[in-house]
Design a protein around this motif. Structure first.
Motif, PDB file in Angstrom:
ATOM      1  N   ILE A   1      12.604  -3.997  21.968  1.00 17.92           N
ATOM      2  CA  ILE A   1      11.320  -3.164  22.064  1.00 17.92           C
ATOM      3  C   ILE A   1      10.517  -2.997  20.882  1.00 17.92           C
ATOM      4  CG2 ILE A   1      10.260  -1.017  22.889  1.00 17.92           C
ATOM      5  CD1 ILE A   1      10.697  -3.018  25.346  1.00 17.92           C
ATOM      6  N   LYS A   2      11.584  -2.320  19.842  1.00 19.23           N
ATOM      7  CA  LYS A   2      10.945  -1.945  18.367  1.00 19.23           C
ATOM      8  C   LYS A   2      10.324  -3.385  17.818  1.00 19.23           C
ATOM      9  CE  LYS A   2      13.080   0.972  16.021  1.00 19.23           C
ATOM     10  NZ  LYS A   2      14.083   1.672  15.268  1.00 19.23           N
ATOM     11  N   SER A   3      11.259  -4.518  17.852  1.00 17.43           N
ATOM     12  CA  SER A   3      10.557  -5.654  17.600  1.00 17.43           C
ATOM     13  C   SER A   3       9.285  -6.301  17.908  1.00 17.43           C
ATOM     14  CB  SER A   3      11.582  -6.963  17.463  1.00 17.43           C
ATOM     15  OG  SER A   3      11.890  -7.269  18.851  1.00 17.43           O
ATOM     16  N   GLN A   4       9.255  -6.003  19.169  1.00 15.27           N
ATOM     17  CA  GLN A   4       7.895  -6.302  19.940  1.00 15.27           C
ATOM     18  C   GLN A   4       6.619  -5.296  19.354  1.00 15.27           C
ATOM     19  OE1 GLN A   4       7.543  -8.927  22.151  1.00 15.27           O
ATOM     20  NE2 GLN A   4       9.321  -9.063  21.142  1.00 15.27           N
ATOM     21  N   LEU A   5       6.978  -3.921  19.103  1.00 14.81           N
ATOM     22  CA  LEU A   5       5.958  -3.223  18.627  1.00 14.81           C
ATOM     23  C   LEU A   5       5.764  -3.523  17.005  1.00 14.81           C
ATOM     24  CD1 LEU A   5       4.635  -0.663  19.647  1.00 14.81           C
ATOM     25  CD2 LEU A   5       6.428   0.597  18.580  1.00 14.81           C
ATOM     26  N   HIS A   6       6.680  -4.147  16.390  1.00 10.89           N
ATOM     27  CA  HIS A   6       5.954  -4.976  15.198  1.00 10.89           C
ATOM     28  C   HIS A   6       5.123  -5.547  15.078  1.00 10.89           C
ATOM     29  CE1 HIS A   6       8.907  -2.665  12.162  1.00 10.89           C
ATOM     30  NE2 HIS A   6       9.843  -2.654  12.956  1.00 10.89           N
ATOM     31  N   GLU A   7       5.485  -6.789  16.056  1.00 14.97           N
ATOM     32  CA  GLU A   7       4.436  -7.743  16.396  1.00 14.97           C
ATOM     33  C   GLU A   7       3.088  -7.305  17.021  1.00 14.97           C
ATOM     34  OE1 GLU A   7       5.517 -11.160  18.851  1.00 14.97           O
ATOM     35  OE2 GLU A   7       7.599 -11.200  18.150  1.00 14.97           O
ATOM     36  N   ILE A   8       2.845  -6.351  17.486  1.00 16.69           N
ATOM     37  CA  ILE A   8       1.794  -5.635  18.245  1.00 16.69           C
ATOM     38  C   ILE A   8       1.169  -5.028  16.893  1.00 16.69           C
ATOM     39  CG2 ILE A   8       0.870  -3.964  19.355  1.00 16.69           C
ATOM     40  CD1 ILE A   8       2.918  -4.238  21.637  1.00 16.69           C
ATOM     41  N   ALA A   9       1.788  -4.212  16.163  1.00 16.00           N
ATOM     42  CA  ALA A   9       1.252  -3.638  14.917  1.00 16.00           C
ATOM     43  C   ALA A   9       0.583  -4.857  14.089  1.00 16.00           C
ATOM     44  CB  ALA A   9       1.981  -2.721  14.077  1.00 16.00           C
ATOM     45  N   ALA A  10       1.297  -5.659  13.825  1.00 12.80           N
ATOM     46  CA  ALA A  10       0.876  -7.058  13.007  1.00 12.80           C
ATOM     47  C   ALA A  10      -0.603  -7.560  13.633  1.00 12.80           C
ATOM     48  CB  ALA A  10       1.781  -7.880  12.792  1.00 12.80           C
ATOM     49  N   GLY A  11      -0.675  -7.870  14.770  1.00 14.21           N
ATOM     50  CA  GLY A  11      -1.825  -8.124  15.581  1.00 14.21           C
ATOM     51  C   GLY A  11      -2.799  -7.108  15.351  1.00 14.21           C
ATOM     52  N   LEU A  12      -2.804  -5.820  15.347  1.00 14.01           N
ATOM     53  CA  LEU A  12      -3.837  -4.925  15.191  1.00 14.01           C
ATOM     54  C   LEU A  12      -4.247  -4.627  13.879  1.00 14.01           C
ATOM     55  CD1 LEU A  12      -2.474  -2.362  17.790  1.00 14.01           C
ATOM     56  CD2 LEU A  12      -4.651  -3.713  18.093  1.00 14.01           C
ATOM     57  N   GLY A  13      -3.726  -5.334  12.883  1.00 14.16           N
ATOM     58  CA  GLY A  13      -3.808  -5.054  11.540  1.00 14.16           C
ATOM     59  C   GLY A  13      -3.379  -3.488  11.129  1.00 14.16           C
ATOM     60  N   LEU A  14      -2.505  -3.050  11.712  1.00 15.28           N
ATOM     61  CA  LEU A  14      -1.583  -1.731  11.342  1.00 15.28           C
ATOM     62  C   LEU A  14      -0.480  -1.800  10.976  1.00 15.28           C
ATOM     63  CD1 LEU A  14      -3.119   0.304  14.381  1.00 15.28           C
ATOM     64  CD2 LEU A  14      -4.025   0.301  12.067  1.00 15.28           C
ATOM     65  N   MET A  15       0.107  -0.639  10.028  1.00 17.95           N
ATOM     66  CA  MET A  15       1.466  -0.667   9.816  1.00 17.95           C
ATOM     67  C   MET A  15       2.088  -0.205  11.032  1.00 17.95           C
ATOM     68  SD  MET A  15       0.974   1.251   6.142  1.00 17.95           S
ATOM     69  CE  MET A  15       2.910   1.649   6.205  1.00 17.95           C
ATOM     70  N   TYR A  16       3.375  -0.787  10.955  1.00 19.52           N
ATOM     71  CA  TYR A  16       4.214  -0.135  12.107  1.00 19.52           C
ATOM     72  C   TYR A  16       4.405   1.270  12.118  1.00 19.52           C
ATOM     73  CZ  TYR A  16       8.855   0.902  14.612  1.00 19.52           C
ATOM     74  OH  TYR A  16       9.710   1.513  15.327  1.00 19.52           O
ATOM     75  N   GLU A  17       4.486   1.786  11.072  1.00 23.80           N
ATOM     76  CA  GLU A  17       4.685   3.383  11.268  1.00 23.80           C
ATOM     77  C   GLU A  17       3.296   3.937  11.418  1.00 23.80           C
ATOM     78  OE1 GLU A  17       7.645   1.494   8.311  1.00 23.80           O
ATOM     79  OE2 GLU A  17       5.432   1.411   8.511  1.00 23.80           O
ATOM     80  N   GLN A  18       2.359   3.318  11.294  1.00 28.96           N
ATOM     81  CA  GLN A  18       0.862   3.783  11.760  1.00 28.96           C
ATOM     82  C   GLN A  18       0.971   4.041  13.385  1.00 28.96           C
ATOM     83  OE1 GLN A  18      -1.561   1.371   9.259  1.00 28.96           O
ATOM     84  NE2 GLN A  18      -2.877   3.324   9.240  1.00 28.96           N
ATOM     85  N   LEU A  19       1.318   2.877  13.760  1.00 27.02           N
ATOM     86  CA  LEU A  19       1.348   2.559  15.286  1.00 27.02           C
ATOM     87  C   LEU A  19       2.094   3.305  16.212  1.00 27.02           C
ATOM     88  CD1 LEU A  19      -0.590   1.036  17.259  1.00 27.02           C
ATOM     89  CD2 LEU A  19       1.171  -0.904  17.226  1.00 27.02           C
ATOM     90  N   SER A  20       3.649   3.573  15.749  1.00 26.97           N
ATOM     91  CA  SER A  20       4.675   4.075  16.372  1.00 26.97           C
ATOM     92  C   SER A  20       4.874   5.249  15.926  1.00 26.97           C
ATOM     93  CB  SER A  20       5.871   3.267  16.052  1.00 26.97           C
ATOM     94  OG  SER A  20       6.109   3.285  14.787  1.00 26.97           O
ATOM     95  N   GLY A  21       4.475   6.001  14.743  1.00 26.33           N
ATOM     96  CA  GLY A  21       4.756   7.302  14.135  1.00 26.33           C
ATOM     97  C   GLY A  21       6.298   7.380  13.828  1.00 26.33           C
ATOM     98  N   ASP A  22       7.012   6.237  13.725  1.00 25.65           N
ATOM     99  CA  ASP A  22       8.543   6.216  13.496  1.00 25.65           C
ATOM    100  C   ASP A  22       8.441   5.985  11.869  1.00 25.65           C
ATOM    101  OD1 ASP A  22      11.102   5.779  12.924  1.00 25.65           O
ATOM    102  OD2 ASP A  22      11.225   3.928  13.999  1.00 25.65           O
ATOM    103  N   LEU A  23       8.904   7.070  11.209  1.00 24.21           N
ATOM    104  CA  LEU A  23       8.951   6.856   9.903  1.00 24.21           C
ATOM    105  C   LEU A  23      10.414   6.964   9.326  1.00 24.21           C
ATOM    106  CD1 LEU A  23       6.240   9.815   8.982  1.00 24.21           C
ATOM    107  CD2 LEU A  23       5.959   7.411   9.089  1.00 24.21           C
TER     108      LEU A  23
END
Length: 441
Positions: A296-318
């Motif tokens: 699921i986390k790897s899918q969230l990385h792809e979603i963040a890339a498609g949105l032009g955002l950092m993974y940390e920005q999108l998920s709040g996972d630091l």
């Protein structure tokens, strides 16, 4: 001689038939979509994609976070207007008036641009005042497309003349779905009264497409998978274990029977001697959960890339972030955000708005017609909101050294923080005078 010619032909033949792989055929490209007419495809996809993005941004936390992250990056705490009028008192009045006019609407404009792909701002002027009104994207009639002759045409509610210039917008009396809304003929509003803000992806693109378009399908699948995992864990947690008794009994446990099933409870610290042939198996609700979470986390990385955002920005996972990685990611994101700030917010919204607003002031008699066209009133700068620092100490020291080395000016550094240099100097002067006044007292 003929054999030599045939040999040479067979040797060089592959060089003539070799193709660029992206333009080739074969089974590997079966099912791969193609976009031969991107302008037409954007118009066809605009409506369904906008509706899906609106629903996901209201129901899906990841989509909502994406919209808010981009809206905050585009407008932040607000843009500063800096009139270049030589009379600083007049300049401050102009700055304050325009900021008060546009700032309440800027968060909604930014959200509409990201979520819907476009925003329409109507400028309403009268002798009594100048105000702005936001039009929902579907109020500009997307179904109106016709040929007007001599090269003029209407495409999805936007009217062009023969030289490809936008001349008018065809606006419905009320947005679709408005309570007690009226349906009738569209109103033809001149293009000089409407600001159309959207990010053009292709030459000739007429209407905007939601920024969530590249990840809409994956966002829906991600939401469904996350809900399925949660419900799976919830159902598994309802069962502590399962008892098997070959004689058809309850293996010595007491409980209540319902529909042929006996429900029993276990007490903490209890020990039981099971009859021969009986067995107890405990459920393991967390089995395989770690692998599912990683996927699921790897899918969230792809979603963040498609949105032009950092993974940390999108998920709040630091948990995986450090100073170097965070700074590198932020620099890449800020570069794109600054590009969109300049082209969309400043280029398509603030600058044309300033010109129309100054022109209205001349019509309303607040300034003379000659002043409205003079450089004193036309010249203006717009300062975007500044970026917060990852490590203030390191970055301030770097800015100070850049100023000392002549690589940057104070104005550039202050503007990068979203401040006005004149205001900063005034505040510093006030801080300097205050201790002196206290000492005299």
């Amino acid at each position: 001689m003929i054999h030599i010619r045939n040999f040479i032909r067979r040797l060089v033949a592959p060089a003539y038939v070799r193709q660029i792989e992206a333009g080739g055929g074969g089974w590997r490209f079966q099912g791969v979509p193609m976009l031969p007419a991107p302008q037409q495809s954007a118009l066809a996809a605009r409506g369904p994609a906008k509706a899906r993005a609106a629903a996901l941004s209201m129901n899906n936390p990841i989509a909502a976070r994406a919209v808010e992250a981009w809206a905050a990056a585009l407008v932040g705490k607000g843009w500063q207007v800096q009139s270049q009028h030589p009379d600083r008192q007049i300049a401050r009045v102009l700055n304050d008036e325009l900021e008060a006019l546009v700032w309440p609407l800027m968060p909604m404009i930014a959200r509409a641009v990201v979520r819907d792909g476009e925003c329409f701002v109507r400028m309403l002027s009268s002798p009594d005042g100048f105000r702005l009104s936001l039009l929902p994207a579907d109020q500009i009639d997307p179904a109106m497309t016709r040929d007007l002759g001599d090269g003029a045409r209407i495409v999805a509610g936007v009217e062009f003349d023969g030289s490809e210039q936008v001349t008018a917008y065809h606006v419905l009396p009320d947005a679709p779905g408005t309570p007690f809304g009226t349906y009738g003929e569209t109103l033809r509003i001149p293009a000089s009264e409407i600001l159309h803000v959207f990010d053009r992806q292709f030459p000739g693109q007429v209407r905007g497409v939601t920024w969530l378009a590249p990840v809409l399908l994956k966002l829906a699948d991600y939401d469904a998978a996350s809900d399925a995992m949660l419900m799976n864990l919830k159902v598994q947690a309802l069962f502590a274990g399962f008892i098997t008794d070959l004689e058809g009994g309850t293996a010595g446990f007491d409980g209540t029977e319902k529909a042929g099933t006996v429900n029993v409870s276990l007490e903490p610290g209890a020990m039981r001697m099971l009859p021969p042939g009986s067995d107890v198996k405990f459920s393991q609700p967390s089995g395989g959960l770690s692998q599912q979470v990683e996927f699921i986390k790897s899918q969230l990385h792809e979603i963040a890339a498609g949105l032009g955002l950092m993974y940390e920005q999108l998920s709040g996972d630091l948990s995986q972030a450090n100073y170097s990685s965070a700074r590198f990611g932020l620099l890449e994101f800020r570069r794109r955000a600054e590009m969109l700030q300049r082209t969309l917010i400043e280029g398509q919204l603030l600058r044309p708005l300033w010109r129309h607003w100054i022109g209205w002031k001349a019509l309303a008699g607040e300034i003379s017609p000659e002043d409205a066209t003079a450089p004193d009133y036309r010249a203006v700068r717009f300062v975007p909101p500044g970026w917060q620092w990852v490590d203030p100490l390191k970055e301030v020291n770097a800015e100070v050294r850049a100023i000392e080395a002549g690589l940057k000016s104070r104005a550039e550094v202050v503007a990068g923080r979203g401040r006005d240099l004149d205001e900063v100097d005034q505040e510093i002067a006030g801080d300097t005078r205050r201790p002196a006044q206290e000492g005299d007292a």
